[in-house]
Design a protein around this motif. Sequence first.
Motif, short mmCIF file in Angstrom:
data_model
loop_
_atom_site.label_atom_id
_atom_site.label_comp_id
_atom_site.label_asym_id
_atom_site.label_seq_id
_atom_site.Cartn_x
_atom_site.Cartn_y
_atom_site.Cartn_z
N VAL A 4 59.69 58.32 38.31
CA VAL A 4 60.48 59.35 37.63
C VAL A 4 61.30 60.07 38.69
N VAL A 5 62.61 60.09 38.52
CA VAL A 5 63.48 60.65 39.54
C VAL A 5 64.49 61.60 38.92
N GLU A 6 64.46 62.85 39.38
CA GLU A 6 65.41 63.85 38.88
C GLU A 6 66.64 63.93 39.78
N SER A 7 67.72 64.43 39.20
CA SER A 7 68.93 64.70 39.96
C SER A 7 69.73 65.76 39.23
N GLY A 8 70.72 66.31 39.91
CA GLY A 8 71.63 67.24 39.27
C GLY A 8 71.43 68.70 39.61
N VAL A 23 65.72 59.91 35.44
CA VAL A 23 65.65 58.49 35.12
C VAL A 23 64.23 57.98 35.38
N ALA A 24 63.73 57.22 34.43
CA ALA A 24 62.38 56.67 34.57
C ALA A 24 62.42 55.15 34.55
N SER A 25 61.47 54.56 35.23
CA SER A 25 61.34 53.11 35.24
C SER A 25 59.88 52.73 35.26
N GLY A 26 59.60 51.49 34.88
CA GLY A 26 58.23 51.00 34.92
C GLY A 26 57.39 51.40 33.73
N THR A 27 58.03 51.83 32.66
CA THR A 27 57.31 52.26 31.47
C THR A 27 58.13 51.93 30.23
N ILE A 28 57.54 52.16 29.07
CA ILE A 28 58.30 52.00 27.83
C ILE A 28 58.91 53.37 27.52
N PHE A 29 60.10 53.57 27.99
CA PHE A 29 60.71 54.89 27.94
C PHE A 29 60.83 55.41 26.51
N SER A 30 61.26 54.57 25.61
CA SER A 30 61.51 55.02 24.23
C SER A 30 60.23 55.48 23.53
N LEU A 31 59.09 55.06 24.03
CA LEU A 31 57.81 55.43 23.42
C LEU A 31 57.08 56.51 24.23
N SER A 32 57.81 57.17 25.10
CA SER A 32 57.23 58.21 25.93
C SER A 32 57.81 59.58 25.56
N GLY A 111 58.30 63.77 38.42
CA GLY A 111 59.28 63.53 39.45
C GLY A 111 59.01 64.43 40.64
N GLN A 112 59.85 64.29 41.65
CA GLN A 112 59.66 65.05 42.88
C GLN A 112 60.22 66.47 42.78
N GLY A 113 61.01 66.72 41.75
CA GLY A 113 61.59 68.04 41.56
C GLY A 113 63.00 68.15 42.11
N THR A 114 63.78 69.01 41.49
CA THR A 114 65.13 69.28 41.96
C THR A 114 65.36 70.79 41.93
N GLN A 115 65.91 71.31 42.99
CA GLN A 115 66.08 72.75 43.13
C GLN A 115 67.32 73.22 42.37
#
Length: 120
Positions: A4-8, A23-32, A111-115
């Motif tokens: 899970v990766v944040e940006s912006g 943005v997420a990867s490695g999972t069924i995003f639509s069911l999360s 995710g790692q967080g975004t300030q």
Amino acid sequence: QVHVVESGGGLAQAGGSLRLSCVASGTIFSLSALGWYRQAPGKERELVASISTGGSTNCADSVKGRFTISRDNTKNTVYLQMNSLKSEDTAVYYCNLREVFRVRGEPEYWGQGTQVTVSS
């Protein structure tokens, strides 16, 4: 493996806008189920907004009418549109993904967080 990766995030003036993406990867995003949380210095992490697999949304009272959460399952992305920013919105914003489709338990990933810093 789920990522899970944040940006912006960044610096904005009071009254301004920012849009966060996750943005997420490695999972069924639509069911999360997805959520945005934030943590300001010296405070506990709090839920800002959440969105279900069906698109139902919920926002904290402090951001209602100003923030909007949305998801695009075709891009495995969840957004947080932040308008009319206030100095008290300054925090690290975290994306949360919860695998509600699992039979046993609902694993969560962060995710790692975004300030986000709002100057008055």
